[in-house]
Design an enzyme around this catalytic site. Structure first.
Site: not given
Length: 319
Positions: A29, A157, A222, A261, A263, A276, A278, A282
């Protein structure tokens, strides 16, 4: 609650001292991290912080010590930066850094173990098995049933992730994920994808996202301009509150701190399922935490300052 985080920051930029915005690194990443890092660097410097962009190598702790940095804004994504390795080196060097510590970073990078821990706290998560061979993948698929998500256990990602609707697709999907290590075979949810940003112990407004293709993949995250984001999400208020509470429960169960974050995917009945967590999400122009923060009234520079403020000690705050 959201108003609380908007009001509490009364930090002068000079209180942060010399700040390294640590980006890049050596994971799969890397390019995403460079994009995130540039946005953070630009925002901190525009806010008057003495920020310096640092492309992380394996000697990152020595580089920060030699450069006499006071703290680090870690915006590394993936293994080698988001999995506790860099966090451990900075702990040894005595350099304060943003985000979660060694344990939480390692746990959240390991999706299999993260699912197990949050489920112990009553957070629902899709049925899954970790596998190491195609034979094991086939056995897992026969137990869980199609459709499936096949993904690396230790990547982010959406790298190496495949949507598998039938048995004929499994071998290719397993091969794509296995390049990155252990593989997670997971029940696929058919509802919308939502995410809850967390900062300062507060769950931000939820964001839902939908790519033009079959799922919210790397391109949609992205590169694409046709990804659809919705914030606030079109869900009943009680469902939104339940997801935010689940996000905070998972965040705590995984020993996370500062910001992150969480999800979720909704199943066919509308039940949210943890996917998951994070620990260094991002921070690009397409990213979800900035979208949620903006909905809460926090612009991007202010968001970066709030994240960085978590590195200040009690003595520094009082200065």
């Amino acid at each position: 609650m959201v108003e609380h985080i908007l009001q509490k920051l009364t930090i002068r930029p000079e209180q942060f001292g010399k700040v390294a915005v640590v980006m890049g690194g050596w994971s799969a990443e890397r390019e995403v991290s460079l994009m995130s890092g540039q946005q953070v660097f630009d925002s901190l410097t525009s806010a008057g912080v003495d920020a310096h962009a640092v492309d992380a190598g394996r000697d990152i702790a020595a580089v920060l010590n030699d450069g006499r940095f006071d703290r680090a804004f870690l915006i590394l994504h993936g293994r080698g930066g988001e999995d506790g390795i860099v966090q451990g080196s900075l702990e040894l060097a005595g350099i304060p850094y943003t985000g979660s510590g060694v344990l939480a970073s390692a746990l959240c990078m390991d999706k299999w173990r993260a699912k197990g821990l949050v489920s112990l706290k009553g957070v629902v998560t899709p049925a899954a098995q970790e596998v190491f061979s195609l034979e094991q993948a086939e056995q897992a698929a026969s137990v869980i049933g199609y459709p499936l998500v096949v993904k690396p256990t230790n990547e982010g990602s959406s790298i190496g992730v495949s949507m598998v609707n039938k048995a004929e697709q499994l071998a290719e999907a397993f091969k794509a994920a296995r390049r990155y290590g252990p593989v997670l075979i997971e029940q696929r949810m058919t509802g919308i994808e939502v995410t809850a940003g967390i900062i300062g112990g507060v769950a931000l407004p939820l964001v839902s996202m939908k790519g033009a293709d079959e799922f919210y993949d790397y391109k949609a995250k992205y590169l694409a301009d046709d990804t659809v984001y919705e914030c606030p999400v079109d869900l009943p208020a009680d469902v939104v509150a339940a997801i935010q509470e689940m996000a905070l429960t998972a965040f705590s169960a995984l020993d996370c701190r500062g910001w992150g974050r969480v999800d979720f995917m909704l199943d066919a009945e509308g039940q949210p399922n943890f996917i998951e967590c994070n620990t260094a999400p991002g921070m690009t122009s397409h990213s979800l935490v900035p979208i949620a923060a903006r909905e809460a009234g926090l612009d991007f520079p202010s968001l970066c300052l709030h994240i960085l403020a978590d590195t200040l000690s009690t003595e520094e705050l009082a200065a």
